[in-house]
Write a protein that holds these residues in place. Structure first.
Motif, mmCIF file in Angstrom:
data_model
loop_
_atom_site.group_PDB
_atom_site.id
_atom_site.type_symbol
_atom_site.label_atom_id
_atom_site.label_comp_id
_atom_site.label_asym_id
_atom_site.label_seq_id
_atom_site.Cartn_x
_atom_site.Cartn_y
_atom_site.Cartn_z
ATOM 1 N N LYS A 289 0.827 -1.204 0.000
ATOM 2 C CA LYS A 289 0.000 0.000 0.000
ATOM 3 C C LYS A 289 0.863 1.257 0.000
ATOM 4 N N ASP A 290 0.526 2.200 -0.880
ATOM 5 C CA ASP A 290 1.250 3.474 -0.989
ATOM 6 C C ASP A 290 2.741 3.258 -1.215
ATOM 7 N N SER B 44 -4.243 -7.967 5.779
ATOM 8 C CA SER B 44 -4.640 -6.562 5.768
ATOM 9 C C SER B 44 -3.559 -5.774 5.046
ATOM 10 N N CYS B 45 -3.959 -4.980 4.094
ATOM 11 C CA CYS B 45 -2.979 -4.202 3.334
ATOM 12 C C CYS B 45 -2.367 -3.083 4.165
ATOM 13 N N ASP B 46 -2.866 -2.900 5.393
ATOM 14 C CA ASP B 46 -2.347 -1.863 6.290
ATOM 15 C C ASP B 46 -1.405 -2.428 7.347
ATOM 16 N N SER B 47 -1.188 -3.741 7.338
ATOM 17 C CA SER B 47 -0.390 -4.382 8.383
ATOM 18 C C SER B 47 0.706 -5.237 7.768
#
Length: 537
Positions: free
Chosen positions: A360-361, A432-435
């Motif tokens: 992500k990002d 999770s794309c945030d973890s």
């Protein structure tokens, strides 16, 4: 060409194993120096990701380049690539390893295939050109001729020039590098901008890879199959001999996928239903910038069309490991945490960060598709995953390799075939794309139907690796199958990993009977697998 993240040895096939990757302090020394060169602490810009880096040439390399060209035609101050820098590499002498060989490894390859005069002839002709357009036409023609000569040599049965075997893929690679070094140091009388020079080199490179030579016959009685191979890689590896100034013996590496491409290009077979199968092939670089510039899409994309002129199957092929072929089921968008032949990695390696970088990002860790081929502007466009549509059941059931001699040291348990064939449905993902938490799915099957039905990547997950890892083999598979999906085609497309070819019985000889036996066996069984795909296209 598989670079896989670490896995637990206790995971059973088909099971998911949750794992939190700890943040490690410092540098993982096991990564080795090759991985670290070209990696900076900052995220590469889009231009850096798509530009082949150049650096000052050594005096030795500039002297080699000048020796190919007419006097005054080259400029030693002009930069070259990391790959071209290896043109100076010398192995210990095979007869007396205490002293260096009497010629560079590159020259041993080039002259060993009878290509010894190619680079000088190219330099002579290029140096006569008075414009960029004229020079571009020359290098496209000569690059195509080099590819065709390499194909003809690989498929020759007699009258072979040079002392290397016909099937050796390495001479094409090293001849191409010699010519590209000349183009990088060419000093014409007219102004040649940096962008124009880069375009000139790209044109030659693509032509000499067979990318501009693909000619598929139309018609509903022809099955059209496209196969890609790869360059040699891991060339900075291996044991160093006692001779001063020599390099590790990994410089000898070849790639059976590249050898297969040369062996199959332009050939035909007859399918069981009597249909003619026509094969075309090309080779890909082991570096990320060329992929970012669209090397694969520009080659395959125009052929991904419906009807009697388009592809019926598109297969990417690369070298893996062990004594078995792997049919890769899932391809991840994540890439770039291991350096290519240019020593550049667009995604910060785990050994530098202590944990895998999130997709992500983080565009350096995600495959970016050229806008002309659909582009994408989000985490899910292009998608995080694509899938193989190769006829896996038939490829396993065909028992390829029964008529292929087993090479020395082959340890595949079924001695009735040269190598095994398994369906690799393994992958790793961020739930999770945030973890940075990572889960792994390990499943390989060498029988069909499988003992456990493969589990696809969860919806909404972010890729860490496809079955082929995070390296350029997985990237070639991802880009190829994405083209299929975006074109809306229902054709076989997917990736085959071959066994490892780098088996030598000698320490520093440029080739030996064991190395050649492994290459020949892998190429032979690769062709049989490709023919199975063609028969079910």
């Amino acid at each position: 060409m598989r670079r896989l993240p670490g896995r637990s040895p206790h995971v059973r096939p088909g099971a998911r194993s949750p794992r939190r990757t700890p943040v490690a302090a410092g540098l993982a020394l096991a990564l080795g120096p090759v991985l670290l060169v070209g990696c900076s602490s900052g995220e590469p810009t889009p231009q850096e990701r798509s530009t082949t880096a150049l650096a000052k040439a050594s005096d030795e390399l500039s002297a080699i380049v000048a020796g190919f060209a007419p006097e005054g035609c080259t400029d030693a101050s002009l930069p070259v690539t990391v790959e071209e820098g290896r043109l100076t590499a010398v192995l210990p002498d095979a007869a007396d390893p205490s002293r260096p060989a009497d010629r560079t490894f590159a020259r041993a390859m080039v002259e060993g295939a009878g290509f010894g005069g190619f680079t000088a002839a190219l330099a002579e002709e290029v140096c006569r050109q008075g414009s960029v357009s004229d020079a571009t036409a020359v290098v496209e023609r000569l690059g195509t001729e080099l590819w065709r000569d390499a194909v003809a040599r690989a498929q020759s049965t007699d009258g072979l020039a040079g002392d290397l075997p016909a099937g050796d893929d390495r001479p094409l690679y090293w001849t191409r590098l010699e010519a590209m070094a000349v183009l990088h140091q060419w000093s014409p009388e007219f102004t040649l901008t940096t962008e124009e020079r880069a375009s000139l080199v790209d044109t030659f490179d693509r032509a000499a890879r067979g990318m501009l030579d693909i000619d598929l016959p139309p018609g509903d009685q022809v099955t059209r199959v496209l196969v890609s191979g790869f360059d040699p890689f891991s060339l900075d590896s291996g044991d160093e001999g006692p001779a001063r100034g020599t390099v590790g013996n990994g410089i000898r590496h070849g790639n059976p996928s590249g050898a297969t491409a040369l062996a199959i290009d332009g050939t035909t077979t007859t399918a069981p239903d009597g249909t003619t199968v026509h094969y075309e092939a090309y080779t890909l670089p082991v570096s990320y910038p060329e992929f970012e510039r669209g090397y694969l899409e520009d080659t395959v994309g125009p052929l991904m069309v419906a009807g009697d002129a388009g592809l019926d199957a598109s297969i990417t092929l690369s070298q893996g490991g062990g004594d078995a072929f792997a049919l890769e089921q899932w391809n991840g968008r994540y890439h770039g945490d291991y350096a290519g032949n240019d020593r550049f990695a667009p995604c910060m390696p785990t050994g530098l960060t202590g944990a895998p970088q999130l997709a992500k990002d983080n565009p350096g860790c995600n495959v970016q598709v050229p806008e002309r081929w659909g582009g994408g502007d989000s985490l899910t466009d292009p998608p995080q995953w694509t899938a193989s549509t190769l006829p896996v059941a038939q490829m396993i059931e065909a028992r390829t390799g029964t008529d292929v001699p087993r090479p020395p040291g082959d340890t595949w348990e079924d001695e009735s075939v040269a190598f095994g064939v398994h369906w690799n449905a393994s992958y790793a993902y961020f739930p999770s794309c945030d973890s940075a938490d990572v889960e792994y799915v390990d499943q390989r099957e060498d029988t069909y139907p499988p003992t456990v039905e493969p589990t696809p990547p969860p919806e909404g997950s972010c890729a860490l690796s496809g079955g082929g890892g995070t390296y350029l083999s997985n990237e070639s598979a991802y880009r190829n199958t994405l083209l299929r999906d975006r074109a809306g085609l229902d054709i076989p497309a997917g990736h085959i990993h071959t066994p490892d070819m780098q088996h030598f019985a000698t320490d520093v000889a440029v080739t030996d009977a064991t190395f050649e036996a492994w290459r020949d066996a892998i190429v032979a069984q690769s062709r049989e697998l490709v023919e199975v795909v063609a028969a079910h296209s």
